[in-house]
Design a protein around this motif. Sequence first.
Motif, PDB file in Angstrom:
ATOM      1  N   LEU A 168      36.353  38.922  42.370  1.00 23.49           N
ATOM      2  CA  LEU A 168      37.301  39.338  43.404  1.00 23.49           C
ATOM      3  C   LEU A 168      37.136  38.499  44.674  1.00 23.49           C
ATOM      4  CD1 LEU A 168      37.197  43.226  43.025  1.00 23.49           C
ATOM      5  CD2 LEU A 168      39.003  41.661  42.284  1.00 23.49           C
ATOM      6  N   LYS A 169      35.890  38.171  44.993  1.00 23.84           N
ATOM      7  CA  LYS A 169      35.655  37.315  46.163  1.00 23.84           C
ATOM      8  C   LYS A 169      36.263  35.930  45.942  1.00 23.84           C
ATOM      9  CE  LYS A 169      32.034  35.440  49.152  1.00 23.84           C
ATOM     10  NZ  LYS A 169      30.573  35.336  49.389  1.00 23.84           N
ATOM     11  N   GLY A 170      36.237  35.473  44.680  1.00 23.86           N
ATOM     12  CA  GLY A 170      36.794  34.166  44.373  1.00 23.86           C
ATOM     13  C   GLY A 170      38.278  34.069  44.695  1.00 23.86           C
ATOM     14  N   ILE A 171      39.045  35.083  44.299  1.00 18.68           N
ATOM     15  CA  ILE A 171      40.483  35.008  44.599  1.00 18.68           C
ATOM     16  C   ILE A 171      40.750  35.360  46.063  1.00 18.68           C
ATOM     17  CG2 ILE A 171      41.192  35.456  42.231  1.00 18.68           C
ATOM     18  CD1 ILE A 171      41.915  38.300  43.085  1.00 18.68           C
ATOM     19  N   ALA A 172      39.892  36.208  46.656  1.00 15.43           N
ATOM     20  CA  ALA A 172      40.108  36.586  48.055  1.00 15.43           C
ATOM     21  C   ALA A 172      39.927  35.401  48.991  1.00 15.43           C
ATOM     22  CB  ALA A 172      39.154  37.715  48.448  1.00 15.43           C
ATOM     23  N   THR A 173      39.058  34.451  48.619  1.00 14.33           N
ATOM     24  CA  THR A 173      38.793  33.287  49.475  1.00 14.33           C
ATOM     25  C   THR A 173      39.626  32.068  49.079  1.00 14.33           C
ATOM     26  OG1 THR A 173      36.917  32.706  48.045  1.00 14.33           O
ATOM     27  CG2 THR A 173      36.457  34.044  49.990  1.00 14.33           C
ATOM     28  N   ASN A 174      40.524  32.230  48.114  1.00 14.52           N
ATOM     29  CA  ASN A 174      41.400  31.140  47.675  1.00 14.52           C
ATOM     30  C   ASN A 174      42.673  31.187  48.511  1.00 14.52           C
ATOM     31  OD1 ASN A 174      43.235  29.451  46.347  1.00 14.52           O
ATOM     32  ND2 ASN A 174      42.497  29.996  44.308  1.00 14.52           N
ATOM     33  N   LYS A 175      42.761  30.337  49.534  1.00 16.60           N
ATOM     34  CA  LYS A 175      43.884  30.417  50.467  1.00 16.60           C
ATOM     35  C   LYS A 175      45.225  30.134  49.802  1.00 16.60           C
ATOM     36  CE  LYS A 175      43.221  25.643  52.182  1.00 16.60           C
ATOM     37  NZ  LYS A 175      42.982  24.832  53.400  1.00 16.60           N
ATOM     38  N   TYR A 176      45.228  29.296  48.773  1.00 19.41           N
ATOM     39  CA  TYR A 176      46.504  28.989  48.122  1.00 19.41           C
ATOM     40  C   TYR A 176      46.927  30.090  47.147  1.00 19.41           C
ATOM     41  CZ  TYR A 176      46.296  24.513  50.394  1.00 19.41           C
ATOM     42  OH  TYR A 176      46.255  23.523  51.350  1.00 19.41           O
ATOM     43  N   PHE A 177      45.977  30.935  46.754  1.00 15.65           N
ATOM     44  CA  PHE A 177      46.354  32.149  46.044  1.00 15.65           C
ATOM     45  C   PHE A 177      47.195  33.032  46.955  1.00 15.65           C
ATOM     46  CE2 PHE A 177      45.150  36.672  46.021  1.00 15.65           C
ATOM     47  CZ  PHE A 177      45.818  37.080  44.877  1.00 15.65           C
ATOM     48  N   TRP A 178      46.787  33.158  48.205  1.00 16.88           N
ATOM     49  CA  TRP A 178      47.523  33.994  49.147  1.00 16.88           C
ATOM     50  C   TRP A 178      48.885  33.401  49.466  1.00 16.88           C
ATOM     51  CZ3 TRP A 178      46.027  38.690  49.481  1.00 16.88           C
ATOM     52  CH2 TRP A 178      44.678  39.018  49.313  1.00 16.88           C
ATOM     53  N   VAL A 179      48.964  32.075  49.527  1.00 17.47           N
ATOM     54  CA  VAL A 179      50.268  31.434  49.752  1.00 17.47           C
ATOM     55  C   VAL A 179      51.210  31.740  48.586  1.00 17.47           C
ATOM     56  CG1 VAL A 179      51.471  29.225  49.949  1.00 17.47           C
ATOM     57  CG2 VAL A 179      49.349  29.590  51.210  1.00 17.47           C
ATOM     58  N   GLY A 180      50.731  31.500  47.358  1.00 15.76           N
ATOM     59  CA  GLY A 180      51.559  31.755  46.186  1.00 15.76           C
ATOM     60  C   GLY A 180      51.950  33.213  46.068  1.00 15.76           C
TER      61      GLY A 180
ATOM     62  N   LEU B 251      43.301  36.707  36.780  1.00 13.77           N
ATOM     63  CA  LEU B 251      43.165  37.403  38.054  1.00 13.77           C
ATOM     64  C   LEU B 251      44.116  36.872  39.111  1.00 13.77           C
ATOM     65  CD1 LEU B 251      39.335  38.054  38.488  1.00 13.77           C
ATOM     66  CD2 LEU B 251      41.175  39.725  38.243  1.00 13.77           C
ATOM     67  N   ILE B 252      44.345  35.557  39.130  1.00  9.14           N
ATOM     68  CA  ILE B 252      45.243  34.994  40.137  1.00  9.14           C
ATOM     69  C   ILE B 252      46.675  35.460  39.908  1.00  9.14           C
ATOM     70  CG2 ILE B 252      46.367  32.820  40.824  1.00  9.14           C
ATOM     71  CD1 ILE B 252      43.597  31.558  40.923  1.00  9.14           C
ATOM     72  N   PHE B 253      47.133  35.440  38.662  1.00 11.25           N
ATOM     73  CA  PHE B 253      48.490  35.898  38.404  1.00 11.25           C
ATOM     74  C   PHE B 253      48.608  37.415  38.564  1.00 11.25           C
ATOM     75  CE2 PHE B 253      49.047  31.662  36.825  1.00 11.25           C
ATOM     76  CZ  PHE B 253      50.412  31.411  36.953  1.00 11.25           C
ATOM     77  N   SER B 254      47.549  38.146  38.196  1.00 13.59           N
ATOM     78  CA  SER B 254      47.608  39.603  38.381  1.00 13.59           C
ATOM     79  C   SER B 254      47.528  39.964  39.857  1.00 13.59           C
ATOM     80  CB  SER B 254      46.474  40.277  37.610  1.00 13.59           C
ATOM     81  OG  SER B 254      45.212  39.954  38.161  1.00 13.59           O
ATOM     82  N   GLY B 255      46.669  39.272  40.588  1.00 11.75           N
ATOM     83  CA  GLY B 255      46.586  39.527  42.025  1.00 11.75           C
ATOM     84  C   GLY B 255      47.880  39.207  42.728  1.00 11.75           C
TER      85      GLY B 255
END
Length: 458
Positions: free
Chosen positions: A227-239, A367-371
Amino acid sequence: MSNTSPAGALSWKTRIAYGLGDTAQNVVWGAMGILTFFYTDYAGIDPAIVGLVMLLSRCFDGFSDIIMGFIVEKTNSKWGKSRPWILWMSLPFALSIVLIYTVPQTTPVLQFAYIFVTYNLCTTFCYTALNLPYGSLSAMMTRVSEERDMLSITRMCLSPWGRILSVSATLPLVKVFGDSQMAWVGVMSVWAAVGLALLLFCFRNCKETVVIEARKKAEKIPVKKALKGIATNKYFWVGTTIWMMQNVIFTVTGTILPYYCKYIFNNDSLYSGLYLLETLVTIFVMAVFSPRLLRRFGKRNMSLAGIAICLVGHLIFLFAPENFYMLVFSCVIRGIGFAPIQSVIFGFLGDAVEYGQYKTHMRQEGLIFSGGSVGTKIGTGITSAIMTGLLSYAGYAAATSGAVAQSPAVISMIMSIYMYAPLFVWAVLIALLVSYKLDNEYDDIMEELSMREAVGEM
């Protein structure tokens, strides 16, 4: 496939089969865009109840997305990680959509309970378990950014045809079949059968090809670390935010435009034509111009230009919102301007997978697509709740059939939502895209990943 070289180009058959998977979901899901209209004007449900159900359901739906992301990450079958879920969930999804429309005419409490259970069976369970693996499948079919973008373009060119079929034909067919609640049940049964056939075609022709040997050797990732991995992925938040804004504008127009046509122009059948016009314009721009714009300008620049067109066009519409031709103009300009970013929306998330591996040494497709889906569903739920809450606050009078005169306050509220809500969407997307830099960094990131994987590292 070698762990040091990306998958090659995908065939057009594969691209089309993948795109038809979204067509299938939208054949069934498209009519959900006018579900509020069905609930209030055919099932006789108070809009405040509808909004409450959708808001609560989206919160549950968000948890189910995260859970499904972990399930995909841990799935290992002869078909892969994501692909088998398309097979397993296609039939339950088709059946669940029909149940939504069989609302019993009983007490408000029982109706609330039925709507809550059936809506969540479809959206929280069946749709989540189908759509999230389907989305993450694209990142498991190829690691070439341009190929993922082409998958996204093909998907977004084909998926609207499902919506076109269901949205443009649902209301006319409902009227042909008796203009009643049971007519809705019959029409949705047809869409469910069509969707099931297309999903099975998608499953048969799409394969998972991305195999990274270092990933097989990696130890199991703890939940907190993942969860920390996707939370700190700034381009995950952009997408995620881009995907959310897409669903917000779809929710705004899909929910309010039928009311706008019915109570401003006294003809709810106009909605089907306007939806068809906007969607055809979008498909044309995506199919003809998006691949060329992508090669020349990249995802970020072509998307930013398109959203600027949306903003300017909508500002022009505000000068004459009660003019039908200006309403048509607003639909056309939205179709033109939103097409570029809509065509590559899942390419943004696919690139975030590679960026996440680069920054955290974890590859998290599921996780990225589910998040990302969590954000879109919560955003959609909040948007639906706000709009239905505003309609209820203004005094909207629900009815089981026929036309009911609405107060000037209701008419004003309908107009205000359609006029001003899109401005928020365009402003958020412009601010987001101005700060997006991954297009320029992607080649260097992939070169670094290739060197790591060559020595067995993530």
